[in-house]
Design a protein around this motif. Structure first.
Motif, short mmCIF file in Angstrom:
data_model
loop_
_atom_site.label_atom_id
_atom_site.label_comp_id
_atom_site.label_asym_id
_atom_site.label_seq_id
_atom_site.Cartn_x
_atom_site.Cartn_y
_atom_site.Cartn_z
N THR A 117 103.70 -57.99 65.73
CA THR A 117 103.74 -58.74 64.47
C THR A 117 102.32 -59.18 64.08
N GLY A 118 101.54 -58.23 63.59
CA GLY A 118 100.16 -58.52 63.23
C GLY A 118 99.24 -58.30 64.42
N ALA A 119 97.98 -58.00 64.11
CA ALA A 119 96.99 -57.82 65.18
C ALA A 119 96.82 -59.11 65.97
N LYS A 120 97.15 -60.22 65.33
CA LYS A 120 97.05 -61.50 66.02
C LYS A 120 98.00 -61.51 67.22
N SER A 179 99.21 -58.86 68.66
CA SER A 179 98.71 -57.83 69.59
C SER A 179 97.68 -58.44 70.53
N LEU A 180 96.75 -59.20 69.95
CA LEU A 180 95.68 -59.80 70.75
C LEU A 180 96.23 -60.80 71.76
N MET A 181 97.12 -61.66 71.28
CA MET A 181 97.66 -62.70 72.17
C MET A 181 98.45 -62.07 73.32
N PHE A 205 82.20 -64.89 66.88
CA PHE A 205 83.46 -64.20 67.16
C PHE A 205 84.51 -64.69 66.19
N TRP A 206 85.57 -63.94 66.07
CA TRP A 206 86.66 -64.39 65.19
C TRP A 206 87.35 -65.61 65.82
N VAL A 207 87.62 -66.62 64.98
CA VAL A 207 88.13 -67.92 65.44
C VAL A 207 89.21 -67.85 66.50
N CYS A 215 82.51 -56.59 62.40
CA CYS A 215 82.75 -57.93 62.94
C CYS A 215 83.16 -58.94 61.87
N ASN A 216 84.20 -59.67 62.19
CA ASN A 216 84.53 -60.89 61.47
C ASN A 216 83.99 -62.01 62.34
N PRO A 217 82.99 -62.76 61.93
CA PRO A 217 82.54 -63.04 60.57
C PRO A 217 81.22 -62.41 60.13
N SER A 262 88.74 -54.15 72.08
CA SER A 262 87.96 -53.69 70.94
C SER A 262 88.83 -53.86 69.70
N ASP A 263 88.48 -54.84 68.88
CA ASP A 263 89.29 -55.17 67.70
C ASP A 263 88.71 -54.39 66.52
N GLU A 264 89.46 -53.40 66.07
CA GLU A 264 88.95 -52.48 65.06
C GLU A 264 89.69 -52.62 63.73
N LEU A 306 97.19 -53.23 60.00
CA LEU A 306 97.25 -52.73 58.64
C LEU A 306 96.69 -53.72 57.61
N ALA A 307 96.53 -54.98 58.05
CA ALA A 307 96.27 -56.06 57.11
C ALA A 307 95.05 -55.82 56.21
N LYS A 308 93.95 -55.40 56.82
CA LYS A 308 92.69 -55.40 56.06
C LYS A 308 92.49 -54.10 55.29
N GLY A 309 92.50 -52.97 55.99
CA GLY A 309 92.20 -51.70 55.34
C GLY A 309 93.22 -51.31 54.28
N TRP A 324 102.51 -58.30 55.55
CA TRP A 324 103.52 -57.47 56.23
C TRP A 324 103.59 -57.76 57.72
N ARG A 325 102.52 -58.33 58.25
CA ARG A 325 102.41 -58.73 59.64
C ARG A 325 102.63 -57.56 60.59
N LEU A 326 101.75 -56.62 60.55
CA LEU A 326 101.89 -55.49 61.47
C LEU A 326 100.56 -55.10 62.12
N GLY A 327 100.57 -55.09 63.44
CA GLY A 327 99.39 -54.67 64.20
C GLY A 327 99.84 -53.82 65.37
#
Ligand code: PMP
Ligand code: GLU
Length: 398
Positions: free
Chosen positions: A99-102, A104-106, A125-127, A175-177, A204-206, A236-239, A245-248
């Motif tokens: 449910t989002g890359a977030k 995925s990361l967690m 780094f991203w927050v 990189c974000n930010p 690696s967060d792409e 999918l969020a950024k590109g 949609w919350r998909l990673g």
């Protein structure tokens, strides 16, 4: 009644990006003329062919629980995408949709990190990496960079921060930010160091892959000697302008996929079925469908750099991707407004919100207290207005 919230949540910091976005919404609702450049969200709508795929998924009754790790056909599509765009070899069993890359990361943090393990965060780094590290009980090792090194770490810096307890390094490119992009040679040099530490894993967060102005995106997971220790995160969020949609998804060794699926099975049962089918259409499409948005971001980047460079006292890098600029504003520390002395980036952010009515995010949230993050994912007109307001407000400081 006093709050009885768990220590775990007490110690968790709120997302600074989402908090600033909420604050801007609140002030706007009160009738204030706020420009919010705080949230990292494309201002485009999701392309029609993706929306059509979602409608079709509903019509075809993809409305039941999905497999926890994601539909087989969607994982096959992502596997093809990894090979086609990134030269990464992740068969469908090495892919987990979330449910989002977030999420995925967690999932990966929880799968890998034990309390006390060291998590390396090249800054800025991203927050949420920092919050996730904290939640996992990790010791955070922040590796500082500056505008002079284009906010990128060197192999020597990495080596100097590694110990026997180093477990995970997390970075995003683009990189974000900062918008910085690691070139393939730079990733290879970092991989030489990573290879020496067998217990070290790399996320690696792409997620900004498609918003890259260099024309070349490199994935560290393609480097043979460390590829079994790399987790590639994407979404999918950024590109594709699909934030809501919350998909990673991740590509990773199978034991990590199994661990992360176990977590997901207990906490979400898997990602939304309709969003999965929409994601399949997106990843199977020729990546050129994202180019128009990328080109628009590049034009806006040039516009905002031109404007920011007319403001005295700002040091600005030239971001090569994503849709953020991360100027160093430390020359304003020690100056005063009617309200008093501005000591740091957070206070400058608050000043710009009240004086210029422009919402930005303090660099503190990203591990760099000398900078501010400006998201330029909005129209030229709004960007020009925002830059003028920032300039006028900064000129008032004495
Ligand atoms: N990684 C980075 C670097 C991001 O900027 C974001 C912002 N949303 C995410 C991950 C999370 O993406 P998602 O919206 O897919 O959860
Ligand atoms: N990733 C975006 C940002 O950095 C969206 C907000 C968030 O997910 O925290 O602003």
């Amino acid at each position: 009644m006093s709050s009885n919230v768990s220590n775990r949540v007490k110690n968790l910091s709120e997302s600074a990006t989402l908090a600033m976005a909420a604050k801007s919404r609140e002030l706007k609702a009160q009738g204030l003329d706020i420009i919010s450049l705080s949230l990292g969200e494309p201002d485009f709508d999701t392309p029609d062919f993706i929306k059509e795929a979602a409608k079709e998924a509903i019509e075809n009754n993809f409305t039941h629980y999905p497999p926890v790790n994601g539909y087989q056909d969607v994982r096959e599509a992502i596997s093809l995408k990894f090979k086609r765009d990134n030269n990464l070899d992740y068969p469908p069993e090495n892919i987990l949709i979330s449910t989002g890359a977030k999420q995925s990361l967690m999932n990966v943090f929880l799968s890998l990190v034990n309390p006390g393990d060291e998590v390396l965060l090249p800054a800025p780094f991203w927050v949420s990496y920092s919050a996730m590290a904290e939640f996992s009980g990790a010791k955070q090792i922040i590796i500082e960079t500056s505008i002079e090194s284009d906010f990128k770490i060197t192999p020597d810096q990495l080596r100097a921060n590694l110990t026997a307890n180093s477990k995970l390094m997390v970075f995003s490119s683009p990189c974000n930010p900062s918008g910085s992009v690691y070139l393939r040679e730079e990733l290879e040099a970092l991989a030489d160091v990573i290879a020496e530490y067998e217990n070290l894993y790399v996320i690696s967060d792409e997620i900004y892959e498609h918003i890259n102005f260099t024309g070349q995106h490199a994935s560290i997971g393609t480097i043979e000697k460390i590829k079994d220790r790399v987790i590639t995160v994407n979404g999918l969020a950024k590109g594709f302008a699909m934030t809501g949609w919350r998909l990673g998804y991740i590509g990773a060794p199978q034991w990590i996929i199994k661990a992360a699926s176990k977590i997901q099975g207990q906490f979400t049962s898997g990602a939304n079925t309709i969003a999965q089918k929409a994601a399949k259409a997106a990843v199977l499409a020729d990546p050129s469908v994202t180019h128009e948005m990328r080109d628009t971001f590049l034009r806006r980047r040039n516009l905002i750099l031109r404007e920011l460079n007319t403001i005295a006292g700002l040091k600005v890098n030239v971001p090569q991707g994503a849709f953020y600029v991360f100027p160093d504003i430390s020359s304003y520390f020690g100056k005063s407004s009617q309200e008093g002395i501005i000591h740091n980036a957070t206070e400058l952010c608050i000043y710009l919100l009240s004086e210029a009515k422009v919402a930005l995010v303090t660099g503190d949230a990203f591990g760099n207290p000398n900078c501010l993050r400006i998201s330029y994912a909005t129209s030229d007109e709004i960007l020009l207005d925002a830059c003028n307001r920032i300039k006028t407000a900064l000129q008032k400081l004495y």
